[in-house]
Design a protein around this motif. Structure first.
Motif: not given
Lengths: 289, 188
Positions: A4-6, A8-9, A172-173, A176
């Motif tokens: 679910p993350f790029t 960059e993330e 998702l935040l 992270q």
């Protein structure tokens, strides 16, 4: 598998925290006198890694607007508490009082004031404070007894499990935020693996426990899913499994096999926490929405 | 006692003005908006090269209330408050994610609202509605076209795009389109 993350993330939220923690632990241990470096470097490295990831990903505003946005601010205080707690001049009662006072004040702001909080806020405040204080004192005993990369590796595994649980809780935040801690502990593990001076991590107990417990509380209170509270409580308790691994049949052996046996119990505790979470909130196959 | 003619005239004028004003008030009608009569739906799309996104997700708000004011047969005001926790897409995992701080942060911002400030007639049955839309912590002025029908009660249909990033809803902006298609319908 759907990621679910790029990239960059992943870089900002996992890679940078690892590099920051590794570089700070390494450099501070070399630059500062050994007694000061021992106390300051691990907690500064861990918290700086988390805060770097948090701000690079812009996960929250500088001026907090809601309860969970205070987490990076309280990580700064937890860092100082970690440094002070590593002083050899303090006895067990001093540490208990220090941890209780710092935690009691922090949770008043970090635990939300919603009327429908379950368990009720008063119980949450007492329960969370007791858990953080109890675990911080126990983690410290582990840090004093275990040298080398084993303990930071178990902390990495625990933070990684915590991040997965936060993601599965529906945000998702928050996931992270959890991954920033996983990155930071990976950095500490690498530092401990390659540099003998970076193996003693005294002072790290309180910031790590504070992060793990409060991030689990944030995930639980903000979740709209069915994951039971036990999963959130089990994750920060996982490293305590090392107490069992230090003696008996799991303590022997060297190399990869030896480490595998030693991390077995913490790994099983993490697996139990995640297994329970996925049992009550199964993957539906529609996660890639 | 005899009342002077001038005073009688003044009384008559006063009565006339009062009657005129009351007749004006009678021309203003307030229509209550509930989730039974009003639908607020949205379509969220992924960032894709070819539009429309075949995997776009539709959702709606199941709890809302408000009023629409009709004066002299013309729509003159709309005010709606939405319970953000009533968001529903038919996918419980997606609902939970949309309610989380990643998107609507319904714990922190349980309500969204729209209050019209100006409604202009643009053509027969067509209006341009301008108002203050409050979502999360931001309040922005938005305008959108709508088709209004006043025969046998009020009905309204509107379709427009809002940029979620304008309201601070920035999560996953690389993967989930910042432009969200909104559909509002008020049934008779």
């Amino acid at each position: 598998m759907h990621v679910p993350f790029t990239w960059e993330e992943i870089g900002y939220g996992f890679g940078i925290p690892a590099v920051v923690a590794l570089a700070l632990l390494w450099n501070l241990r070399w630059m500062l006198p050994s007694t000061v470096g021992r106390r300051y470097a691990p907690s500064v490295a861990f918290s700086a890694g988390i805060i770097a990831g948090y701000w690079l990903l812009k996960l929250g505003p500088l001026q907090p607007e809601t309860h969970w946005q205070w987490l990076p601010h309280f990580m700064l205080i937890a860092t100082v508490v970690g440094m002070i707690s590593a002083s050899e001049d303090l006895n067990a009662l001093d540490r208990f009082l220090l941890f209780t006072l710092a935690t009691g004040a922090a949770v008043l702001i970090l635990v939300p004031t919603w009327g429908d909080l379950s368990p009720p806020r008063q119980q949450y405040l007492i329960g969370l404070t007791s858990l953080i204080v109890g675990l911080a004192l126990s983690y410290r005993q582990l840090l004093l007894r275990i040298d080398g990369p084993l303990l930071p590796f178990v902390l990495f595994m625990t933070c990684l499990s915590g991040a997965i649980l936060l993601m599965h809780s529906g945000s998702l935040l928050f996931g992270q935020i959890g991954f920033t801690a996983a990155g930071a502990t990976l950095g500490l593990t690498i530092a401990a693996r390659v540099d003998k001076n970076s193996r003693s991590l005294d002072g790290l107990a309180y910031p790590v426990v504070f992060f793990l417990c409060t991030s689990m509380m944030i995930g639980h209170t903000n979740s709209f899913g069915k994951i039971p509270i036990n999963s959130y409580v089990l994750i920060p308790c996982a490293p305590l499994g090392l107490f069992l691994s230090m003696n008996g049949p799991l303590s022997g052996g060297k190399g990869v096999k030896g480490i595998s046996l030693q991390v077995l119990i913490p790994l099983l505790i993490c697996a139990a926490a995640l297994g329970t979470a996925f049992w009550f909130e199964p993957l539906t196959g529609t996660e890639a929405y | 006692m005899q009342i002077p003619k001038s005073q009688l005239l003044s009384l008559a004028m006063l009565a006339g003005i009062t009657f005129y004003c009351s007749s004006l008030q009678a021309a203003e009608k307030v229509v209550k908006l509930t989730s039974a009569s009003t639908k607020i739906e949205f379509v969220g799309s992924h960032v894709v090269e070819k539009k429309p996104d075949p995997d776009s997700r539709k959702g709606k708000f199941q709890e809302l209330n408000g009023t629409a004011t009709v004066t002299d047969g013309k729509l003159t005001g709309i005010s709606v408050t939405i319970e953000t926790s009533s968001i529903s897409t038919g996918n419980s995992k997606l609902d939970a994610h949309l309610k989380s701080p990643d998107f609507f942060s319904v714990r922190q911002y349980p309500k969204a609202s729209f209050n019209s400030t100006k409604i202009e007639s643009t053509a027969d049955s067509k209006v341009k509605i301008t108002g203050e839309f409050k979502l999360l912590k931001e309040t922005k002025t938005i305008s959108f076209p709508a088709t209004v029908n006043h025969k046998d009660g009020l009905s309204l249909d509107a379709k427009f795009i809002i940029d979620r990033s304008q309201f601070g809803m920035n999560f996953g902006i690389d993967k989930i389109d910042k432009n969200v298609e909104m559909t509002i319908s008020i049934a008779k």
